[in-house]
Motif scaffolding. Structure first.
Motif, PDB file in Angstrom:
ATOM      1  N   ASN A 145       5.975 -41.430   6.848  1.00 61.38           N
ATOM      2  CA  ASN A 145       6.979 -40.766   7.689  1.00 61.38           C
ATOM      3  C   ASN A 145       8.334 -40.541   7.022  1.00 61.38           C
ATOM      4  O   ASN A 145       9.055 -39.619   7.425  1.00 61.38           O
ATOM      5  N   LEU A 146       8.683 -41.349   6.027  1.00 60.83           N
ATOM      6  CA  LEU A 146       9.954 -41.080   5.347  1.00 60.83           C
ATOM      7  C   LEU A 146       9.890 -39.760   4.585  1.00 60.83           C
ATOM      8  O   LEU A 146      10.887 -39.042   4.488  1.00 60.83           O
ATOM      9  N   GLY A 149      10.444 -37.402   7.319  1.00 63.59           N
ATOM     10  CA  GLY A 149      11.618 -37.685   8.157  1.00 63.59           C
ATOM     11  C   GLY A 149      12.926 -37.280   7.518  1.00 63.59           C
ATOM     12  O   GLY A 149      13.783 -36.650   8.169  1.00 63.59           O
ATOM     13  N   LEU A 171      11.869 -41.152  13.113  1.00 63.68           N
ATOM     14  CA  LEU A 171      11.275 -42.432  12.710  1.00 63.68           C
ATOM     15  C   LEU A 171      10.833 -43.256  13.920  1.00 63.68           C
ATOM     16  O   LEU A 171       9.787 -43.915  13.891  1.00 63.68           O
TER      17      LEU A 171
END
Lengths: 573, 255
Positions: A145-146, A149, A171
């Motif tokens: 997800n980073l 994100g 997040l």
């Protein structure tokens, strides 16, 4: 000089449990662990980059259009769709990683027998296992997800100065969804083991792997399809029970969306996450109690018997006892052994992804599919074909190599019976799911009369595919180790795709063209029979070159060994 | 002294063992015998603290083992009947895991591991995972893991599995040496000749009950039988061997 502190049992166990997630038995664990971690990171990060590359240009174009037309609601809708995409992608990917380590998610008998006699408290063991699970989850969730994100927050939040809110929303929604998915799978794994035993758990694991690999492939291949599903499935209507909606609501609420339904759904997410975590803790404690404290494993009754497939194979093998024996060995191994199921699961997932892309990229909707068309009629054949491809790959995944001695001890090779057994097993394995797909897709869409007629085509094509693949086999399946680089996936994948068109696309095209011409149909069917006969002759001839000799020159691993105290290595000094 | 007092274990309606009682003294090799399903494994698991008895208790020097189970386990070494190992680890890695969990200091642990691997003849295989080890090599790793921490009580469940004759001879001498050092050794095996050679006393289980408990010599004298094998056959009332053999031959000849 200060002595180095001894690591605590918790830390040692945490590391040992963590290594179980990435370890296999083919290499020394340090090297293997590093390679596995790098592979997993690449696997997790690459689709995320692809998603960003596919979605961000579209979003920026939408922003320009919205400005030009003074329609800010277009931007809001695009952000909604991105939220759906990222949350569902996060949940699917985390689920996929979780089912890949399905076998080591909870305690098993081996843990009981290795750790049970050691002086370690139960709370330490359970805490270390939970910590290892949490490390895996957070590592996965952050890696997945980073990547999306940070670019998402900078691209979508910077114009309004809300980078922080967009990043936090992203997040919170994606990692919350990942935690929920992970916890649910761990609880399912634990409950299945506790209630139905390890064999049932293995079967459920393969099914979940199939579903989640298909889902992730769909994301990579058709992100637009997933995001457009928002209007139909994920956000509106009477589907508030769907967890995806709760975490999308968290994402959107924190990002700053003013939709009045969001707080109610977000509260559900806030309740669901701690509940799911608590369920994991309870499941782990119950598993510990079952496996470590009581040292009792559920009875290892055989779970899957592949009875229907074995009957089909017996019909194909006829009175040839050797062929029947080989086909039963192949089908039973496939039914009960997860390492061999994995390539088939992957191949079947590719089939589902290809079919989904083919359907989703067509215009006209459901009404257009309700007439006999290639995109519908090829579905069962594509599934059968890719299962055959997966089977061929599974055959070189060895199962208990030392046990292959039974073929060396009892076999009378070269013998066509072995090839006939393998062929029968391949047909018996691939045909039922292909015919099932015919019933559930072609029947409702194109009509039952068409489905009945088409089932003959499905049978012929699956038999040809299985015959063709069986010609590439040179030994009894599962009895030889996979030669490194044997798959040549980088160079052979076009062949697999060409094979799919040859087996599924062109025959269905011919079927549609000749459907009102009985003479042409009879000629086509006759041609198929000739091809099958030719493949059988080739198979019988090639079976003369089969081998049952082991590749391993290290000797029989079951042979007794010498304790050799102070003998071969000389003195201790 | 290890005192096993009136152990009973029930799994629901099934009684695995009932009123099993025996003592094992320091410096003694004590044989635990019985046919399959007699309750040997259940007894060993209770001795190891893996299972909790439904009734009865295990006492070490007069203290109930379950009162401080961790302290009791820290004195135990165990070679299990089946080679349960983390097979993705190498031999040294597995021993390091066990040794660290037993809180052996790193420097000492490394020295011990090297010496054990060397003496057991598997030093050259230290970079291979246990999955590639033969049955005998795995057994050596289990033996090393059981005595790595210099335990006071050693429980050996079929320790000769996979070892050849010369290896078995060395291990037999090692078991006697452990007893000579004053350790409590519980030895379970189906190989009665070996049990007869190394054990001073035995307990024989059948259907979860003790059917014989004495020194091997006393059992032979009392029952007027020439060997432990004959004593065992007499006490567990084995099915007529000749009858079963002829049945097997008949089955082989079925057309």
């Amino acid at each position: 000089m200060k002595a180095q502190a001894q690591p605590t049992p918790f830390r040692i166990l945490w590391r040992a449990f963590l290594e179980q997630f990435v370890a296999n038995e083919s290499a020394t664990s340090d090297l293997q662990t590093r390679r596995a971690i790098l592979g997993i990171l690449a696997f997790l990060i690459t689709p995320g980059f692809l998603l960003m590359m596919q979605t961000m240009p579209t979003y920026e174009l939408t922003v320009l259009v919205a400005k030009a037309r003074n329609m800010p609601e277009l931007v809001e809708r695009a952000l909604d769709q991105l939220a759906v995409l990222f949350v569902v992608y996060s949940m699917a990917t985390t689920g996929l990683v979780t089912v890949f380590v399905w076998d080591v998610l909870v305690f098993d008998k081996r843990d009981a027998m290795v750790l049970g006699p050691l002086p370690i408290s139960g709370s330490t063991v359970v805490a270390a296992k939970l910590a290892a699970l949490a490390t895996l989850l957070l590592g996965t969730a952050l890696a997945v997800n980073l990547v999306s994100g940070l670019p998402f927050a900078f691209v979508t939040g910077s114009p309004a100065g809300r980078i922080g809110a967009h990043l936090t929303g992203h997040l919170a929604g994606t990692i919350g969804g990942a935690i929920f998915m992970f916890a649910t799978i761990v609880v399912v794994r634990g409950l299945v083991v506790l209630l139905a035993g390890p064999n049932a758990a293995a079967a459920v694991g393969s099914m979940l792997q199939f579903c989640l690999i298909s889902a992730v492939l769909l994301f990579v291949m058709t992100p637009a399809l997933i995001s457009s599903a928002r209007q139909n499935v994920l956000f509106l209507g009477a589907g508030d029970w769907m967890p995806t909606r709760w975490f999308i609501a968290v994402f959107e609420y924190i990002r700053g969306s003013v939709d009045p339904r969001l707080p109610r759904l977000a509260v559900r997410a806030a309740i669901a996450v701690p509940l799911a975590i608590a369920a994991v803790v309870v499941t782990m404690l119950a598993g510990y109690r079952r496996q470590l404290s009581r040292a009792l494993a559920p009875p290892a009754k055989a779970f899957a018997s592949a009875a229907i497939r074995r009957r089909i194979a017996a019909l194909i093998a006829g009175r040839d006892h050797v062929a029947r024996g080989v086909s039963e060995f192949v089908l039973t191994t496939l039914a009960r052994s997860r390492p061999q199921q994995m390539p088939i699961v992957m191949a079947a997932s590719i089939a589902v992804a290809i079919i989904s892309v083919a359907i989703s990229t067509r215009q006209g909707g459901l009404a257009e599919l309700q007439t006999p068309r290639i995109v519908v009629l090829w579905i069962p054949i594509v599934i059968g074909y890719w299962i055959v491809v997966g089977l061929r790959a599974a055959f070189v995944v060895p199962a208990e190599l030392p046990a292959a001695v039974i073929f060396r001890a009892h076999a009378r090779l070269p013998s066509p019976s072995f090839w006939l057994g393998v062929r029968a097993a391949m047909i018996a394995f691939a045909l039922p799911p292909a015919l099932f797909a015919n019933v559930v897709t072609v029947g409702p869409l194109a009509g039952w009369q068409t489905a009945a007629w088409h089932s003959l085509v499905v049978c012929l094509m699956v038999v040809i595919a299985a015959d063709g693949a069986s010609l590439l086999t040179r030994s009894v399946p599962f009895t030889q180790a996979y030669p490194p680089g044997h798959a040549k996936l980088k160079t052979r994948w076009p062949l697999y795709l060409l094979g799919m068109f040859a087996i599924a696309y062109f025959p269905v095209q011919a079927e549609l063209r000749f459907r009102d011409d009985p003479t042409s149909l009879a000629v086509a069917a006759g041609a198929c029979v000739v091809i099958i006969a030719g493949l059988e002759i080739a198979g019988r001839r090639l079976s003369r070159h089969w081998t049952v000799e082991a590749d391993d020159d290290a000797g029989d691993p079951e042979s007794p060994t010498t304790l050799d105290i102070g003998m071969s290595r000389g003195s201790l000094a | 002294m290890l005192h096993v007092h009136n152990l009973t274990k029930r799994y629901g309606a099934l009684t695995a063992i009932e009123h099993v009682t025996f003592d094992v003294h320091a410096g003694e090799v004590f044989g635990l015998l019985g046919p399959n399903g007699s309750g040997k494994s259940t007894t060993v698991k209770i001795l190891m603290g893996l299972l909790e008895a439904t009734e009865g208790r295990v006492e070490l020097d007069g203290r109930d083992a379950r009162q401080d189970l961790l302290a009791y386990k820290s004195l135990l070494g165990y070679v299990p009947e089946e080679p349960h190992l983390y097979t993705y680890l190498t031999g040294p890695e597995y021993l390091r895991l066990v040794g660290r969990l037993r809180q052996i200091p790193d420097a000492l642990l490394e020295e011990k591991i090297d010496r054990f691997l060397d003496l057991l003849g598997i030093y050259d295989d230290r970079y291979q995972t246990l999955s590639s080890y033969s049955k005998g090599m795995r057994q050596k790793v289990l033996i090393a893991a059981a005595v790595l921490h210099n335990p006071r009580i050693v429980v050996l469940d079929e320790p000769f599995s996979g070892l050849d004759v010369s290896a078995a001879r060395v291990l037999k001498a090692f078991v006697r040496s452990l007893a000579a050092e004053g350790k409590i050794v519980v030895f379970s095996s189906h190989v009665l000749e070996v049990v007869e050679q190394v054990s001073s006393r035995v307990v024989i289980l059948k259907d979860g009950h003790v059917v014989g408990h004495d020194s091997v010599a006393n059992l032979r004298t009392t029952l007027q039988l020439p060997s432990l094998d004959a004593v065992f056959a007499s006490l567990v009332k084995e099915e007529n061997v000749e009858h079963r053999t002829s049945g097997l031959i008949d089955a082989m000849h079925l057309q």
